[in-house]
Write a protein that holds these residues in place. Sequence first.
Motif, PDB file in Angstrom:
ATOM      1  N   HIS A  39      -0.664 -64.556 -97.561  1.00  0.00           N
ATOM      2  CA  HIS A  39      -1.933 -63.824 -97.656  1.00  0.00           C
ATOM      3  C   HIS A  39      -2.279 -63.394 -99.075  1.00  0.00           C
ATOM      4  N   ILE A 220     -15.291 -57.107 -88.529  1.00  0.00           N
ATOM      5  CA  ILE A 220     -14.383 -56.639 -89.578  1.00  0.00           C
ATOM      6  C   ILE A 220     -13.986 -55.189 -89.336  1.00  0.00           C
ATOM      7  N   GLU A 221     -14.948 -54.357 -88.969  1.00  0.00           N
ATOM      8  CA  GLU A 221     -14.668 -52.943 -88.720  1.00  0.00           C
ATOM      9  C   GLU A 221     -13.734 -52.769 -87.521  1.00  0.00           C
ATOM     10  N   LYS A 223     -11.472 -54.892 -86.501  1.00  0.00           N
ATOM     11  CA  LYS A 223     -10.133 -55.299 -86.935  1.00  0.00           C
ATOM     12  C   LYS A 223      -9.505 -54.229 -87.835  1.00  0.00           C
ATOM     13  N   ARG A 224     -10.339 -53.593 -88.670  1.00  0.00           N
ATOM     14  CA  ARG A 224      -9.817 -52.579 -89.597  1.00  0.00           C
ATOM     15  C   ARG A 224      -9.336 -51.349 -88.838  1.00  0.00           C
ATOM     16  N   THR A 225     -10.151 -50.849 -87.932  1.00  0.00           N
ATOM     17  CA  THR A 225      -9.779 -49.647 -87.181  1.00  0.00           C
ATOM     18  C   THR A 225      -8.660 -49.938 -86.195  1.00  0.00           C
ATOM     19  N   LYS A 227      -6.171 -51.646 -86.907  1.00  0.00           N
ATOM     20  CA  LYS A 227      -4.998 -51.914 -87.759  1.00  0.00           C
ATOM     21  C   LYS A 227      -4.610 -53.386 -87.749  1.00  0.00           C
ATOM     22  N   ASP A 228      -5.596 -54.242 -87.488  1.00  0.00           N
ATOM     23  CA  ASP A 228      -5.324 -55.684 -87.511  1.00  0.00           C
ATOM     24  C   ASP A 228      -5.481 -56.167 -88.947  1.00  0.00           C
ATOM     25  N   LEU A 229      -4.593 -55.659 -89.806  1.00  0.00           N
ATOM     26  CA  LEU A 229      -4.688 -55.956 -91.239  1.00  0.00           C
ATOM     27  C   LEU A 229      -3.488 -56.779 -91.676  1.00  0.00           C
ATOM     28  N   THR A 231      -1.147 -57.847 -95.203  1.00  0.00           N
ATOM     29  CA  THR A 231      -0.783 -57.371 -96.537  1.00  0.00           C
ATOM     30  C   THR A 231      -0.232 -58.525 -97.342  1.00  0.00           C
TER      31      THR A 231
END
Length: 279
Positions: A39, A220-221, A223-225, A227-229, A231
């Motif tokens: 990533h 996107i929001e 996924k962000r909230t 925690k589908d992030l 690193t």
Amino acid sequence: MHTMWKGSISFGLVNIPIKLHAATEDKDVKFRSLHNECHTPIKYEKVCPTCEKEIGTKDIVKGYEVTKGKFVVVEEDELSGLKEAVEEKAVEIIDFIKLDEIDPIYFNRSYYMSPDGGNKAYGLLRKALTESEKVGLAKIMIRSKEQLAVIRVYQDTLLMETIHFPDEVRKAVDVPNVPSEDNVTKKEIDTAIMLIDQLTTTFDPDKYKDEYRTKVLGLIEAKRTGKDLVTVKEKEPAAQMTDLMAALQASIDRTKPKTKRPAKAKKPAAKTSAAGDKK
């Protein structure tokens, strides 16, 4: 607003110091390209395919391709010499015309113009354009390109819209497969006009939204909230030898030449007499 250009408008002997500000902005959702494994954002490097090496800015020159694989190289100082003949920091109004004389296909980009000191002259041009119901047709240099521009009043602010030169607009007659005649009946025309009348309204720009962009931002929001992030995977440091003697011995073993096996001694050939008998 960010100032992207400073100069002046001139018409006749009137000179108005102004600043340009981009009137529109691109709100496309921009994605970075990541390496699927770790990533990490992908780097795009300038590489010469012939020399097979990365090229720096100082190693790049401008070239115009005249035929396939053959270029004319133009140096920066040669282009600078040509620019001296054109005033880069002046918007010179050369004509005044009616706005509806310009087809929308010619319009390119829009810029707000703010006064940079000459408020009275700015107000004079704004008032004159409003009362005459005319727009100014000007020339301007932006980013090393000479452009035509229209100067008009928009919501009490001077607005400059760059427009294409005629040879930059492709000819409509070159569009393929356009029918030369309208093979439709009067009933079909009347029905189409009735439909147009029913859908006719007053233009309200706030009525129209970019639904796809809204959905992408919603995804996107979510996924962000949730925690589908992901690193960026950190680069693993090179293994280090903690034992100095072990490191030295490993270096010796790695650089030591390999020993060769001794060659086998050849058996002496049996002596032969002149008559050919072995002894």
